[in-house]
Design a protein around this motif. Sequence first.
Motif, PDB file in Angstrom:
ATOM      1  N   SER A  37      42.525  26.601  35.528  1.00  0.00           N
ATOM      2  CA  SER A  37      41.260  26.534  36.251  1.00  0.00           C
ATOM      3  C   SER A  37      40.046  26.690  35.330  1.00  0.00           C
ATOM      4  N   PRO A  44      37.011  36.867  26.667  1.00  0.00           N
ATOM      5  CA  PRO A  44      38.399  37.068  26.296  1.00  0.00           C
ATOM      6  C   PRO A  44      39.232  35.845  26.655  1.00  0.00           C
ATOM      7  N   ASN A  88      43.338  41.105  26.978  1.00  0.00           N
ATOM      8  CA  ASN A  88      43.079  39.823  27.626  1.00  0.00           C
ATOM      9  C   ASN A  88      43.234  39.960  29.150  1.00  0.00           C
ATOM     10  N   ARG A 111      35.790  28.847  30.288  1.00  0.00           N
ATOM     11  CA  ARG A 111      36.920  27.938  30.027  1.00  0.00           C
ATOM     12  C   ARG A 111      36.744  26.709  30.912  1.00  0.00           C
ATOM     13  N   SER A 156      34.046  43.665  35.022  1.00  0.00           N
ATOM     14  CA  SER A 156      34.044  42.455  35.854  1.00  0.00           C
ATOM     15  C   SER A 156      35.466  42.120  36.294  1.00  0.00           C
ATOM     16  N   ARG A 211      40.177  34.010  42.058  1.00  0.00           N
ATOM     17  CA  ARG A 211      40.418  32.591  42.336  1.00  0.00           C
ATOM     18  C   ARG A 211      41.300  32.443  43.562  1.00  0.00           C
ATOM     19  N   THR A 245      47.167  24.283  39.594  1.00  0.00           N
ATOM     20  CA  THR A 245      46.879  24.122  38.161  1.00  0.00           C
ATOM     21  C   THR A 245      48.147  24.275  37.326  1.00  0.00           C
ATOM     22  N   HIS A 256      44.282  36.555  42.212  1.00  0.00           N
ATOM     23  CA  HIS A 256      44.323  35.470  43.184  1.00  0.00           C
ATOM     24  C   HIS A 256      44.204  36.021  44.602  1.00  0.00           C
ATOM     25  N   ARG A 267      51.596  39.735  26.175  1.00  0.00           N
ATOM     26  CA  ARG A 267      50.149  39.456  26.164  1.00  0.00           C
ATOM     27  C   ARG A 267      49.392  40.690  25.716  1.00  0.00           C
TER      28      ARG A 267
END
Length: 329
Positions: free
Chosen positions: A173, A219, A53, A187, A109, A113, A26, A58, A49
Amino acid sequence: MNDFQLIDRAVQILRAGGLVAFPTETVYGLGADATNSAAVERIFAAKGRPATNPLISHVAGEQVARRYAAAWPDAAGALARAFWPGPLTLVLPRRPGGVVAQATAGLPSVALRSPDHPLAIALLRAFDGAIAAPSANRSTHVSPTTAGHVLDELGGRVDLILDGGPCRVGIESTVLDLTAPQPTILRPGGVTREQIERLIGPVRLFAGSVTPGEAAVSPGQQEVHYAPVTPAFRFEREELDTVEDWLRARPGESVALFHLSDLAITVGRDATFNLVAMPASAEGFAAVLYARLREWDKAGVDVIVVEMPPDEPGWLAVRDRLRRATRGI
Ligand code: TXA
Ligand code: MG
Protein backbone atom coordinates in the motif's frame (compact mmCIF):
# COMPACT_ATOMS: atom_id res chain seq x y z
CA MET A 1 -13.49 -26.19 7.04
CA ASN A 2 -15.58 -23.62 5.18
CA ASP A 3 -14.73 -19.90 5.12
CA PHE A 4 -16.90 -19.13 8.16
CA GLN A 5 -15.25 -21.84 10.24
CA LEU A 6 -11.82 -20.70 9.08
CA ILE A 7 -12.51 -17.07 10.04
CA ASP A 8 -13.80 -18.29 13.39
CA ARG A 9 -10.64 -20.33 13.96
CA ALA A 10 -8.49 -17.34 12.88
CA VAL A 11 -10.23 -15.05 15.37
CA GLN A 12 -9.71 -17.59 18.18
CA ILE A 13 -6.00 -17.78 17.33
CA LEU A 14 -5.66 -13.98 17.25
CA ARG A 15 -7.51 -13.58 20.58
CA ALA A 16 -5.16 -16.17 22.10
CA GLY A 17 -2.12 -14.17 20.96
CA GLY A 18 -1.28 -16.30 17.91
CA LEU A 19 -0.24 -15.44 14.35
CA VAL A 20 -2.54 -15.64 11.32
CA ALA A 21 -1.38 -14.93 7.76
CA PHE A 22 -4.16 -13.50 5.61
CA PRO A 23 -4.66 -12.20 2.08
CA THR A 24 -5.14 -8.53 1.26
CA GLU A 25 -5.50 -6.91 -2.16
CA THR A 26 -1.83 -5.81 -1.99
CA VAL A 27 0.23 -8.65 -0.45
CA TYR A 28 -0.32 -11.27 2.26
CA GLY A 29 -0.04 -9.99 5.84
CA LEU A 30 1.30 -11.70 8.97
CA GLY A 31 -1.30 -10.73 11.55
CA ALA A 32 -1.52 -10.52 15.33
CA ASP A 33 -3.73 -8.67 17.81
CA ALA A 34 -2.33 -5.12 17.70
CA THR A 35 -3.30 -4.55 21.34
CA ASN A 36 -1.33 -7.55 22.66
CA SER A 37 2.41 -6.87 23.11
CA ALA A 38 3.45 -10.52 23.34
CA ALA A 39 1.54 -11.32 20.14
CA VAL A 40 3.07 -8.36 18.31
CA GLU A 41 6.54 -9.42 19.48
CA ARG A 42 5.92 -12.80 17.86
CA ILE A 43 5.50 -11.05 14.49
CA PHE A 44 8.92 -9.42 14.80
CA ALA A 45 10.48 -12.76 15.81
CA ALA A 46 8.84 -14.72 12.96
CA LYS A 47 9.98 -12.17 10.37
CA GLY A 48 13.40 -11.43 11.83
CA ARG A 49 12.29 -7.79 11.66
CA PRO A 50 14.15 -5.07 13.57
CA ALA A 51 12.03 -3.73 16.46
CA THR A 52 12.63 -0.20 15.10
CA ASN A 53 10.42 -0.82 12.04
CA PRO A 54 6.76 -0.14 12.92
CA LEU A 55 3.80 -2.21 11.66
CA ILE A 56 0.58 -1.27 9.92
CA SER A 57 -2.57 -1.90 11.96
CA HIS A 58 -5.46 -3.19 9.86
CA VAL A 59 -9.05 -2.26 10.63
CA ALA A 60 -12.53 -2.71 9.13
CA GLY A 61 -13.19 0.88 8.08
CA GLU A 62 -13.06 4.44 9.37
CA GLN A 63 -15.16 3.97 12.52
CA VAL A 64 -12.80 1.29 13.87
CA ALA A 65 -9.73 3.27 12.75
CA ARG A 66 -10.84 6.23 14.86
CA ARG A 67 -10.60 4.10 18.00
CA TYR A 68 -6.85 3.90 17.52
CA ALA A 69 -6.02 7.44 16.33
CA ALA A 70 -5.73 10.35 18.80
CA ALA A 71 -6.82 12.77 16.08
CA TRP A 72 -8.79 12.32 12.87
CA PRO A 73 -8.21 15.32 10.61
CA ASP A 74 -10.60 16.13 7.76
CA ALA A 75 -8.02 14.84 5.29
CA ALA A 76 -8.11 11.40 6.96
CA GLY A 77 -11.90 11.27 6.65
CA ALA A 78 -11.85 12.35 3.01
CA LEU A 79 -9.13 9.83 2.11
CA ALA A 80 -10.72 6.97 4.03
CA ARG A 81 -14.07 7.59 2.36
CA ALA A 82 -12.47 7.73 -1.09
CA PHE A 83 -9.93 4.90 -0.87
CA TRP A 84 -10.96 2.50 1.91
CA PRO A 85 -11.14 -0.36 1.72
CA GLY A 86 -8.03 -0.11 -0.45
CA PRO A 87 -4.24 0.18 -0.76
CA LEU A 88 -3.75 3.36 1.29
CA THR A 89 -2.20 3.46 4.79
CA LEU A 90 -2.69 6.59 6.89
CA VAL A 91 -0.17 7.58 9.58
CA LEU A 92 -1.92 9.48 12.39
CA PRO A 93 -1.22 10.37 16.02
CA ARG A 94 -1.47 7.23 18.15
CA ARG A 95 -4.16 7.03 20.79
CA PRO A 96 -2.66 5.95 24.12
CA GLY A 97 -4.09 2.64 25.32
CA GLY A 98 -4.90 1.52 21.77
CA VAL A 99 -2.33 -0.23 19.62
CA VAL A 100 0.68 -1.32 21.75
CA ALA A 101 3.99 0.55 21.56
CA GLN A 102 5.75 -2.50 20.04
CA ALA A 103 3.49 -2.26 16.98
CA THR A 104 4.46 1.37 16.35
CA ALA A 105 8.13 0.86 17.31
CA GLY A 106 7.58 3.33 20.13
CA LEU A 107 6.55 6.12 17.76
CA PRO A 108 3.81 8.55 18.83
CA SER A 109 2.03 7.76 15.54
CA VAL A 110 0.08 4.76 14.25
CA ALA A 111 -0.30 3.46 10.68
CA LEU A 112 -3.87 2.39 9.85
CA ARG A 113 -5.27 0.66 6.80
CA SER A 114 -8.52 -0.95 5.76
CA PRO A 115 -7.67 -3.69 3.23
CA ASP A 116 -9.88 -4.60 0.27
CA HIS A 117 -10.09 -8.38 0.18
CA PRO A 118 -13.21 -10.38 1.10
CA LEU A 119 -11.33 -12.66 3.53
CA ALA A 120 -9.48 -9.76 5.18
CA ILE A 121 -12.73 -7.83 5.55
CA ALA A 122 -14.54 -10.85 7.02
CA LEU A 123 -11.64 -11.47 9.43
CA LEU A 124 -11.44 -7.84 10.56
CA ARG A 125 -15.19 -7.59 11.07
CA ALA A 126 -15.27 -10.78 13.11
CA PHE A 127 -12.22 -9.74 15.14
CA ASP A 128 -13.63 -6.24 15.65
CA GLY A 129 -10.32 -4.61 16.48
CA ALA A 130 -6.91 -3.83 15.04
CA ILE A 131 -4.73 -6.51 13.46
CA ALA A 132 -1.06 -5.53 13.22
CA ALA A 133 0.30 -7.06 10.03
CA PRO A 134 3.47 -6.52 8.07
CA SER A 135 3.93 -8.38 4.80
CA ALA A 136 4.20 -12.11 5.53
CA ASN A 137 7.82 -12.57 4.46
CA ARG A 138 11.17 -12.75 6.22
CA SER A 139 12.52 -9.21 6.74
CA THR A 140 14.04 -7.56 3.60
CA HIS A 141 12.84 -10.40 1.35
CA VAL A 142 10.19 -10.19 -1.39
CA SER A 143 6.59 -9.81 -0.14
CA PRO A 144 4.24 -12.79 -0.70
CA THR A 145 1.35 -12.55 -3.16
CA THR A 146 0.03 -16.11 -2.76
CA ALA A 147 -0.62 -18.39 0.23
CA GLY A 148 2.03 -20.72 -1.21
CA HIS A 149 4.64 -17.95 -0.93
CA VAL A 150 3.76 -17.53 2.76
CA LEU A 151 4.00 -21.26 3.37
CA ASP A 152 7.41 -21.42 1.63
CA GLU A 153 8.78 -18.62 3.73
CA LEU A 154 7.04 -18.72 7.11
CA GLY A 155 5.52 -22.21 7.30
CA GLY A 156 6.10 -23.46 10.85
CA ARG A 157 6.31 -19.91 12.25
CA VAL A 158 2.63 -19.11 11.82
CA ASP A 159 -0.45 -20.75 13.35
CA LEU A 160 -2.78 -20.45 10.35
CA ILE A 161 -2.57 -19.26 6.74
CA LEU A 162 -5.82 -18.13 5.10
CA ASP A 163 -5.69 -18.76 1.36
CA GLY A 164 -7.45 -16.07 -0.65
CA GLY A 165 -5.76 -16.70 -4.00
CA PRO A 166 -3.26 -14.39 -5.68
CA CYS A 167 -3.27 -10.70 -4.59
CA ARG A 168 -4.83 -8.32 -7.10
CA VAL A 169 -2.56 -5.26 -6.64
CA GLY A 170 0.66 -7.18 -5.97
CA ILE A 171 2.74 -4.45 -4.28
CA GLU A 172 2.34 -2.87 -0.86
CA SER A 173 0.00 0.00 0.00
CA THR A 174 0.82 3.69 -0.30
CA VAL A 175 1.89 5.01 3.13
CA LEU A 176 0.80 8.61 3.71
CA ASP A 177 1.96 10.49 6.81
CA LEU A 178 -0.73 12.91 7.99
CA THR A 179 1.19 13.91 11.13
CA ALA A 180 3.80 15.92 9.18
CA PRO A 181 3.23 19.67 8.62
CA GLN A 182 2.59 18.79 4.98
CA PRO A 183 1.14 15.34 4.16
CA THR A 184 4.01 13.14 3.01
CA ILE A 185 4.05 9.91 1.00
CA LEU A 186 6.53 7.68 2.84
CA ARG A 187 6.05 4.77 0.44
CA PRO A 188 4.43 4.96 -3.01
CA GLY A 189 1.87 2.24 -3.76
CA GLY A 190 -1.46 1.36 -5.30
CA VAL A 191 -3.06 4.76 -4.61
CA THR A 192 -1.12 7.40 -6.55
CA ARG A 193 0.10 10.84 -5.51
CA GLU A 194 -2.19 12.37 -8.15
CA GLN A 195 -5.26 10.60 -6.71
CA ILE A 196 -4.40 11.86 -3.21
CA GLU A 197 -3.66 15.42 -4.34
CA ARG A 198 -6.98 15.67 -6.15
CA LEU A 199 -8.66 15.23 -2.76
CA ILE A 200 -6.44 16.99 -0.23
CA GLY A 201 -4.08 19.24 -2.20
CA PRO A 202 -0.27 19.10 -2.47
CA VAL A 203 1.59 16.22 -0.80
CA ARG A 204 5.33 15.72 -0.49
CA LEU A 205 7.16 12.64 -1.64
CA PHE A 206 9.69 11.33 0.87
CA ALA A 207 12.90 10.89 -1.08
CA GLY A 208 15.48 9.90 1.49
CA SER A 209 16.51 6.49 2.70
CA VAL A 210 18.05 5.13 5.86
CA THR A 211 20.26 2.24 6.77
CA PRO A 212 18.52 -0.91 8.06
CA GLY A 213 17.97 -1.03 11.80
CA GLU A 214 18.22 2.74 12.24
CA ALA A 215 15.18 4.36 13.78
CA ALA A 216 14.13 6.87 11.18
CA VAL A 217 11.83 9.69 10.24
CA SER A 218 10.48 7.31 7.67
CA PRO A 219 11.06 3.84 9.02
CA GLY A 220 10.94 0.96 6.58
CA GLN A 221 12.53 2.97 3.82
CA GLN A 222 15.68 0.88 3.85
CA GLU A 223 17.63 0.80 0.61
CA VAL A 224 17.71 -2.98 0.27
CA HIS A 225 14.23 -4.35 0.72
CA TYR A 226 11.86 -6.55 -1.25
CA ALA A 227 14.94 -8.32 -2.58
CA PRO A 228 15.20 -11.82 -4.06
CA VAL A 229 18.04 -14.09 -2.92
CA THR A 230 19.50 -14.26 -6.45
CA PRO A 231 21.69 -11.24 -7.28
CA ALA A 232 19.39 -8.86 -9.14
CA PHE A 233 20.36 -5.92 -11.31
CA ARG A 234 18.46 -3.21 -13.14
CA PHE A 235 19.01 -1.11 -16.20
CA GLU A 236 17.17 1.72 -17.91
CA ARG A 237 15.96 1.36 -21.48
CA GLU A 238 18.64 3.79 -22.68
CA GLU A 239 21.32 1.52 -21.21
CA LEU A 240 20.60 -1.40 -23.50
CA ASP A 241 24.09 -1.32 -25.08
CA THR A 242 25.69 -1.36 -21.64
CA VAL A 243 23.61 -4.41 -20.75
CA GLU A 244 24.95 -6.37 -23.67
CA ASP A 245 28.54 -5.59 -22.65
CA TRP A 246 27.71 -6.43 -19.06
CA LEU A 247 26.23 -9.80 -20.07
CA ARG A 248 29.20 -10.56 -22.33
CA ALA A 249 31.45 -10.06 -19.32
CA ARG A 250 29.63 -12.83 -17.43
CA PRO A 251 29.94 -15.84 -19.69
CA GLY A 252 28.53 -19.15 -18.56
CA GLU A 253 26.01 -17.65 -16.18
CA SER A 254 22.32 -18.39 -16.41
CA VAL A 255 20.27 -15.23 -16.65
CA ALA A 256 16.61 -14.27 -16.31
CA LEU A 257 16.04 -11.00 -18.13
CA PHE A 258 12.75 -9.26 -17.27
CA HIS A 259 11.90 -6.92 -20.11
CA LEU A 260 9.17 -4.57 -21.26
CA SER A 261 10.39 -3.54 -24.67
CA ASP A 262 11.11 -5.91 -27.54
CA LEU A 263 14.71 -6.70 -26.87
CA ALA A 264 16.97 -7.91 -29.60
CA ILE A 265 19.76 -9.18 -27.41
CA THR A 266 22.56 -10.25 -29.69
CA VAL A 267 25.02 -11.57 -27.13
CA GLY A 268 26.36 -14.91 -28.33
CA ARG A 269 25.89 -17.10 -25.28
CA ASP A 270 26.32 -20.70 -24.35
CA ALA A 271 24.61 -20.26 -20.99
CA THR A 272 20.90 -20.46 -20.34
CA PHE A 273 19.26 -17.19 -21.21
CA ASN A 274 15.65 -16.62 -20.27
CA LEU A 275 13.70 -13.70 -21.62
CA VAL A 276 10.80 -12.93 -19.30
CA ALA A 277 8.23 -10.59 -20.90
CA MET A 278 6.62 -8.32 -18.30
CA PRO A 279 3.15 -6.70 -18.62
CA ALA A 280 3.23 -3.29 -20.31
CA SER A 281 0.87 -1.57 -17.84
CA ALA A 282 1.98 -0.49 -14.35
CA GLU A 283 -0.96 -2.35 -12.76
CA GLY A 284 -0.21 -5.52 -14.68
CA PHE A 285 3.50 -5.32 -13.90
CA ALA A 286 2.89 -4.76 -10.18
CA ALA A 287 0.45 -7.67 -9.99
CA VAL A 288 3.03 -10.22 -11.17
CA LEU A 289 6.38 -8.69 -10.10
CA TYR A 290 6.90 -10.48 -6.77
CA ALA A 291 5.65 -13.82 -8.09
CA ARG A 292 8.11 -13.59 -11.02
CA LEU A 293 11.02 -12.70 -8.72
CA ARG A 294 10.20 -15.71 -6.54
CA GLU A 295 9.84 -18.05 -9.54
CA TRP A 296 13.25 -17.16 -10.90
CA ASP A 297 14.77 -17.27 -7.44
CA LYS A 298 13.47 -20.84 -7.16
CA ALA A 299 14.59 -21.73 -10.67
CA GLY A 300 18.13 -21.12 -9.45
CA VAL A 301 19.40 -18.76 -12.16
CA ASP A 302 22.71 -17.00 -11.42
CA VAL A 303 21.39 -13.50 -11.99
CA ILE A 304 18.13 -11.66 -12.55
CA VAL A 305 18.33 -8.56 -14.74
CA VAL A 306 15.38 -6.17 -14.97
CA GLU A 307 14.63 -3.52 -17.57
CA MET A 308 13.21 -0.53 -15.66
CA PRO A 309 9.83 0.81 -16.79
CA PRO A 310 9.72 4.47 -17.88
CA ASP A 311 10.35 7.20 -15.29
CA GLU A 312 6.74 8.41 -15.31
CA PRO A 313 4.27 9.12 -12.45
CA GLY A 314 2.16 6.02 -13.14
CA TRP A 315 5.21 3.78 -12.67
CA LEU A 316 6.45 5.43 -9.45
CA ALA A 317 5.57 2.57 -7.07
CA VAL A 318 6.88 -0.15 -9.37
CA ARG A 319 10.16 1.73 -9.92
CA ASP A 320 10.48 2.24 -6.16
CA ARG A 321 10.19 -1.53 -5.50
CA LEU A 322 12.55 -2.38 -8.34
CA ARG A 323 15.16 0.05 -7.03
CA ARG A 324 15.00 -1.65 -3.64
CA ALA A 325 15.07 -5.18 -5.08
CA THR A 326 18.01 -4.63 -7.45
CA ARG A 327 21.35 -2.89 -7.91
CA GLY A 328 22.29 -0.80 -10.93
CA ILE A 329 24.49 -2.58 -13.48
O1 TXA B 1 0.08 -3.35 1.61
C1 TXA B 1 0.57 -3.29 2.74
O2 TXA B 1 0.76 -2.22 3.33
C2 TXA B 1 0.94 -4.62 3.42
C3 TXA B 1 -0.35 -5.39 3.70
C4 TXA B 1 -0.12 -6.64 4.51
O3 TXA B 1 -1.27 -4.53 4.32
N1 TXA B 1 1.69 -4.40 4.62
C5 TXA B 1 2.97 -3.98 4.61
O4 TXA B 1 3.53 -3.88 5.86
O5 TXA B 1 3.59 -3.70 3.60
P1 TXA B 1 5.08 -3.66 6.10
O6 TXA B 1 5.26 -3.82 7.57
O7 TXA B 1 5.86 -4.57 5.26
O8 TXA B 1 5.29 -2.15 5.76
C6 TXA B 1 4.77 -1.15 6.63
C7 TXA B 1 5.31 0.19 6.24
C8 TXA B 1 6.77 0.30 6.59
O9 TXA B 1 7.43 1.04 5.59
C9 TXA B 1 6.72 1.03 7.91
O10 TXA B 1 7.90 1.65 8.22
C10 TXA B 1 5.58 2.00 7.68
O11 TXA B 1 4.63 1.21 6.98
N2 TXA B 1 5.02 2.47 8.95
C11 TXA B 1 4.29 1.77 9.84
N3 TXA B 1 3.97 2.52 10.91
C12 TXA B 1 4.50 3.74 10.69
C13 TXA B 1 4.51 4.96 11.42
N4 TXA B 1 3.93 5.07 12.61
N5 TXA B 1 5.16 6.01 10.90
C14 TXA B 1 5.76 5.89 9.69
N6 TXA B 1 5.78 4.78 8.93
C15 TXA B 1 5.16 3.71 9.42
MG1 MG C 1 7.24 -5.61 4.10
